[in-house]
Design a protein around this motif. Structure first.
Motif, mmCIF file in Angstrom:
data_model
loop_
_atom_site.group_PDB
_atom_site.id
_atom_site.type_symbol
_atom_site.label_atom_id
_atom_site.label_comp_id
_atom_site.label_asym_id
_atom_site.label_seq_id
_atom_site.Cartn_x
_atom_site.Cartn_y
_atom_site.Cartn_z
ATOM 1 N N VAL A 84 10.343 -3.795 17.625
ATOM 2 C CA VAL A 84 9.772 -4.764 16.673
ATOM 3 C C VAL A 84 9.786 -6.165 17.281
ATOM 4 C CG1 VAL A 84 10.167 -5.912 14.460
ATOM 5 C CG2 VAL A 84 10.208 -3.423 14.593
ATOM 6 N N LEU A 85 10.868 -6.511 17.948
ATOM 7 C CA LEU A 85 10.931 -7.808 18.620
ATOM 8 C C LEU A 85 9.830 -7.927 19.664
ATOM 9 C CD1 LEU A 85 12.470 -10.481 18.995
ATOM 10 C CD2 LEU A 85 13.874 -9.309 20.707
ATOM 11 N N TRP A 86 9.634 -6.878 20.432
ATOM 12 C CA TRP A 86 8.555 -6.846 21.422
ATOM 13 C C TRP A 86 7.208 -7.055 20.720
ATOM 14 C CZ3 TRP A 86 8.694 -3.466 26.299
ATOM 15 C CH2 TRP A 86 7.488 -3.539 26.991
ATOM 16 N N GLY A 87 7.019 -6.362 19.589
ATOM 17 C CA GLY A 87 5.761 -6.485 18.855
ATOM 18 C C GLY A 87 5.526 -7.872 18.281
ATOM 19 N N LEU A 88 6.599 -8.572 17.947
ATOM 20 C CA LEU A 88 6.442 -9.927 17.416
ATOM 21 C C LEU A 88 6.207 -10.954 18.518
ATOM 22 C CD1 LEU A 88 9.212 -9.905 14.666
ATOM 23 C CD2 LEU A 88 6.731 -9.823 14.337
ATOM 24 N N GLU A 90 4.871 -10.265 21.763
ATOM 25 C CA GLU A 90 3.594 -10.015 22.438
ATOM 26 C C GLU A 90 2.659 -9.312 21.465
ATOM 27 O OE1 GLU A 90 1.678 -7.118 25.735
ATOM 28 O OE2 GLU A 90 3.786 -7.569 25.957
ATOM 29 N N ARG A 91 1.742 -10.033 20.904
ATOM 30 C CA ARG A 91 0.851 -9.502 19.881
ATOM 31 C C ARG A 91 -0.390 -8.891 20.514
ATOM 32 N NH1 ARG A 91 3.060 -9.350 15.043
ATOM 33 N NH2 ARG A 91 1.119 -9.769 13.996
ATOM 34 N N SER A 92 -0.236 -7.706 21.122
ATOM 35 C CA SER A 92 -1.375 -7.023 21.722
ATOM 36 C C SER A 92 -1.381 -5.563 21.285
ATOM 37 C CB SER A 92 -1.299 -7.094 23.255
ATOM 38 O OG SER A 92 -0.252 -6.279 23.737
ATOM 39 N N ARG A 93 -2.432 -4.857 21.646
ATOM 40 C CA ARG A 93 -2.522 -3.443 21.291
ATOM 41 C C ARG A 93 -1.411 -2.649 21.942
ATOM 42 N NH1 ARG A 93 -7.585 -0.834 24.320
ATOM 43 N NH2 ARG A 93 -6.793 0.990 23.234
ATOM 44 N N TRP A 94 -0.935 -3.113 23.109
ATOM 45 C CA TRP A 94 0.109 -2.381 23.817
ATOM 46 C C TRP A 94 1.453 -2.508 23.120
ATOM 47 C CZ3 TRP A 94 -2.002 1.169 26.309
ATOM 48 C CH2 TRP A 94 -3.226 0.975 26.928
ATOM 49 N N SER A 95 1.630 -3.563 22.384
ATOM 50 C CA SER A 95 2.856 -3.690 21.588
ATOM 51 C C SER A 95 2.890 -2.638 20.483
ATOM 52 C CB SER A 95 2.942 -5.077 20.971
ATOM 53 O OG SER A 95 3.023 -6.051 21.973
ATOM 54 N N THR A 96 1.735 -2.328 19.930
ATOM 55 C CA THR A 96 1.665 -1.280 18.919
ATOM 56 C C THR A 96 1.970 0.079 19.543
ATOM 57 O OG1 THR A 96 -0.023 -2.603 17.809
ATOM 58 C CG2 THR A 96 0.248 -0.349 17.054
ATOM 59 N N VAL A 97 1.518 0.282 20.774
ATOM 60 C CA VAL A 97 1.839 1.523 21.482
ATOM 61 C C VAL A 97 3.340 1.584 21.786
ATOM 62 C CG1 VAL A 97 1.413 2.848 23.595
ATOM 63 C CG2 VAL A 97 -0.493 1.743 22.420
#
Length: 122
Positions: A84-88, A90-97
């Motif tokens: 979740v920290l990574w997703g917050l 770096e807001r890219s499609r790869w963060s969702t992956v």
């Protein structure tokens, strides 16, 4: 350890992982739905921690190594907040992956914890 809680956790983690994977493949950055699904997995892991601490005290002993079980549990508890920290950050499609990979990894780890508690002989 409560067996039905294990299967609920595996199902929720798998569903969250597949949801995040679909959103990631579609090119969408992390959103409330994807981040929330991974945080739900974290909440269930914290419930699992409470059950794992109290279960041996009331006579529900694991058949496998308790230390190995706790190593898996603590590692699984660390994965969702880090993704979740990574997703917050770096807001890219790869963060969702990355959220998807984290949730699916937790599902596998919880299944292994089930094997350690119920199946594996020490």
């Amino acid at each position: 350890m409560i067996e039905w809680l294990t299967w609920v956790l595996v199902a929720v983690a798998t569903a969250a992982g597949l949801l995040c994977l679909v959103f990631g493949i579609a090119g969408r950055p992390p959103a409330d739905l994807t981040l929330g699904s991974v945080l739900l997995v974290e909440l269930l892991l914290l419930v699992q921690l409470g059950v794992a601490v109290t279960a041996p005290l009331v006579g529900n002993e694991p058949t496998g190594n308790l230390v190995e079980y706790y190593v898996y549990l603590v590692s699984a508890i660390l994965i969702p907040p880090l993704t979740v920290l990574w997703g917050l950050v770096e807001r890219s499609r790869w963060s969702t992956v990355v959220l998807a990979i984290g949730a699916l990894a937790v599902a596998v780890m919880v299944y292994r914890m089930h094997v350690i508690w119920f199946v594996q002989m020490a």
